[in-house]
Design a protein around this motif. Structure first.
Motif, PDB file in Angstrom:
ATOM      1  N   ASN A  34       0.808  -0.543   0.017  1.00 48.62           N
ATOM      2  CA  ASN A  34       0.204  -0.023  -0.276  1.00 48.62           C
ATOM      3  C   ASN A  34       0.815   1.142  -0.209  1.00 48.62           C
ATOM      4  O   ASN A  34       1.941   1.281   0.827  1.00 48.62           O
ATOM      5  CB  ASN A  34      -1.094   0.163   1.074  1.00 48.62           C
ATOM      6  CG  ASN A  34      -2.108   1.398   1.572  1.00 48.62           C
ATOM      7  OD1 ASN A  34      -2.649   1.408   0.277  1.00 48.62           O
ATOM      8  ND2 ASN A  34      -1.552   1.267   2.103  1.00 48.62           N
ATOM      9  N   LEU A  35       0.348   1.446  -0.906  1.00 42.53           N
ATOM     10  CA  LEU A  35       1.295   3.563  -0.973  1.00 42.53           C
ATOM     11  C   LEU A  35       0.229   4.292  -0.477  1.00 42.53           C
ATOM     12  O   LEU A  35      -1.099   4.769  -0.050  1.00 42.53           O
ATOM     13  CB  LEU A  35       1.216   4.470  -2.633  1.00 42.53           C
ATOM     14  CG  LEU A  35       1.970   5.199  -2.271  1.00 42.53           C
ATOM     15  CD1 LEU A  35       3.846   5.919  -1.676  1.00 42.53           C
ATOM     16  CD2 LEU A  35       1.787   6.047  -4.528  1.00 42.53           C
ATOM     17  N   ALA A  36       0.315   5.204   0.616  1.00 46.81           N
ATOM     18  CA  ALA A  36      -0.024   5.741   1.587  1.00 46.81           C
ATOM     19  C   ALA A  36       0.720   7.153   1.511  1.00 46.81           C
ATOM     20  O   ALA A  36       1.469   7.595   1.629  1.00 46.81           O
ATOM     21  CB  ALA A  36      -0.251   5.431   3.168  1.00 46.81           C
ATOM     22  N   TRP A  44      -4.527   8.804   3.577  1.00 43.76           N
ATOM     23  CA  TRP A  44      -5.267   8.331   2.848  1.00 43.76           C
ATOM     24  C   TRP A  44      -4.663   7.658   2.016  1.00 43.76           C
ATOM     25  O   TRP A  44      -3.124   7.173   1.831  1.00 43.76           O
ATOM     26  CB  TRP A  44      -5.225   9.476   1.832  1.00 43.76           C
ATOM     27  CG  TRP A  44      -5.831  10.696   2.333  1.00 43.76           C
ATOM     28  CD1 TRP A  44      -7.423  10.775   1.868  1.00 43.76           C
ATOM     29  CD2 TRP A  44      -5.915  11.884   2.777  1.00 43.76           C
ATOM     30  NE1 TRP A  44      -8.411  11.643   2.198  1.00 43.76           N
ATOM     31  CE2 TRP A  44      -7.041  12.730   1.760  1.00 43.76           C
ATOM     32  CE3 TRP A  44      -4.494  11.877   2.872  1.00 43.76           C
ATOM     33  CZ2 TRP A  44      -7.157  13.694   3.238  1.00 43.76           C
ATOM     34  CZ3 TRP A  44      -4.967  14.093   3.068  1.00 43.76           C
ATOM     35  CH2 TRP A  44      -5.848  14.162   3.743  1.00 43.76           C
ATOM     36  N   ASP A  45      -5.080   6.449   1.436  1.00 42.19           N
ATOM     37  CA  ASP A  45      -5.048   4.973   0.447  1.00 42.19           C
ATOM     38  C   ASP A  45      -4.341   5.962  -0.861  1.00 42.19           C
ATOM     39  O   ASP A  45      -5.532   6.731  -1.306  1.00 42.19           O
ATOM     40  CB  ASP A  45      -5.360   3.921   1.157  1.00 42.19           C
ATOM     41  CG  ASP A  45      -5.235   3.643   1.976  1.00 42.19           C
ATOM     42  OD1 ASP A  45      -4.090   3.197   2.665  1.00 42.19           O
ATOM     43  OD2 ASP A  45      -5.826   2.866   2.676  1.00 42.19           O
ATOM     44  N   ARG A  99      -0.942  12.091  -9.071  1.00 39.16           N
ATOM     45  CA  ARG A  99      -2.557  11.252  -9.922  1.00 39.16           C
ATOM     46  C   ARG A  99      -3.275  11.602  -9.358  1.00 39.16           C
ATOM     47  O   ARG A  99      -4.735  12.374  -8.689  1.00 39.16           O
ATOM     48  CB  ARG A  99      -2.665  10.132 -10.674  1.00 39.16           C
ATOM     49  CG  ARG A  99      -2.174  10.064 -11.995  1.00 39.16           C
ATOM     50  CD  ARG A  99      -1.780   9.097 -12.370  1.00 39.16           C
ATOM     51  NE  ARG A  99      -1.301   8.499 -13.349  1.00 39.16           N
ATOM     52  CZ  ARG A  99      -0.944   7.540 -14.014  1.00 39.16           C
ATOM     53  NH1 ARG A  99      -1.570   6.081 -13.702  1.00 39.16           N
ATOM     54  NH2 ARG A  99      -0.523   6.848 -15.248  1.00 39.16           N
ATOM     55  N   PHE A 100      -2.986  11.296  -7.195  1.00 38.07           N
ATOM     56  CA  PHE A 100      -3.939  11.524  -6.387  1.00 38.07           C
ATOM     57  C   PHE A 100      -4.268  12.797  -6.064  1.00 38.07           C
ATOM     58  O   PHE A 100      -5.172  13.176  -5.585  1.00 38.07           O
ATOM     59  CB  PHE A 100      -3.836  10.497  -5.125  1.00 38.07           C
ATOM     60  CG  PHE A 100      -4.368  10.462  -3.904  1.00 38.07           C
ATOM     61  CD1 PHE A 100      -5.334   9.200  -3.988  1.00 38.07           C
ATOM     62  CD2 PHE A 100      -4.051  11.146  -2.678  1.00 38.07           C
ATOM     63  CE1 PHE A 100      -6.310   9.539  -2.413  1.00 38.07           C
ATOM     64  CE2 PHE A 100      -5.014  11.301  -1.912  1.00 38.07           C
ATOM     65  CZ  PHE A 100      -5.911  10.429  -1.619  1.00 38.07           C
ATOM     66  N   LYS A 101      -3.365  13.567  -5.510  1.00 37.67           N
ATOM     67  CA  LYS A 101      -3.187  14.461  -5.073  1.00 37.67           C
ATOM     68  C   LYS A 101      -4.625  15.606  -6.259  1.00 37.67           C
ATOM     69  O   LYS A 101      -5.212  16.297  -6.276  1.00 37.67           O
ATOM     70  CB  LYS A 101      -2.060  15.667  -5.065  1.00 37.67           C
ATOM     71  CG  LYS A 101      -0.955  14.934  -3.961  1.00 37.67           C
ATOM     72  CD  LYS A 101      -0.468  15.703  -4.437  1.00 37.67           C
ATOM     73  CE  LYS A 101       0.704  15.721  -2.778  1.00 37.67           C
ATOM     74  NZ  LYS A 101       2.641  16.307  -2.201  1.00 37.67           N
ATOM     75  N   LYS A 102      -3.980  15.678  -7.461  1.00 31.67           N
ATOM     76  CA  LYS A 102      -4.691  16.367  -8.388  1.00 31.67           C
ATOM     77  C   LYS A 102      -6.266  15.703  -8.676  1.00 31.67           C
ATOM     78  O   LYS A 102      -7.213  16.412  -8.912  1.00 31.67           O
ATOM     79  CB  LYS A 102      -4.732  16.060  -9.717  1.00 31.67           C
ATOM     80  CG  LYS A 102      -4.454  16.848 -10.931  1.00 31.67           C
ATOM     81  CD  LYS A 102      -4.090  16.699 -12.683  1.00 31.67           C
ATOM     82  CE  LYS A 102      -4.633  17.159 -13.736  1.00 31.67           C
ATOM     83  NZ  LYS A 102      -4.311  16.722 -15.122  1.00 31.67           N
TER      84      LYS A 102
END
Length: 107
Positions: A34-36, A44-45, A99-102
């Protein structure tokens, strides 16, 4: 079953890779990589591959809250999927985090 686990803290503050897996009779039987991303407010995951639900699958949490990619490692063992995912996250964590932050509109 023997449990092995570790955490790798990455270059950016609050970003880590959490790994755990179970081994029985010399074979990986369950796993999660898992990247957290963690801030002062919460954690957040971002991206996770695991063997929950009885099959290997990946979650991309920047797509519609939680997108589950089914069978990305078809025909591969748990050990192969664990290793490939871990190596992928070590190499590409910046891209996944961006990608997650965007998607979540983080600054």
């Amino acid at each position: 079953m023997k449990l092995k686990q570790w955490t790798v803290f990455l270059e950016e503050a609050g970003v880590r890779i959490d790994v755990w897996f179970r081994v029985s009779k010399g074979k990986v039987t369950q796993f999660s990589v898992n990247l957290a991303y963690e801030t002062e407010e919460t954690s957040w995951d971002v991206y996770r591959c695991d063997s929950a639900h009885g099959y290997i699958h990946c979650h991309k949490f920047w797509i519609s809250g939680e997108h589950r990619e089914r069978r990305p490692f078809a025909g591969k063992s748990h050990a192969e999927a664990l290793t490939e995912t871990y190596e992928d996250l070590k190499a590409n964590w910046r891209e996944y985090l961006e990608r997650f932050k965007k998607a979540k509109k983080f600054k």
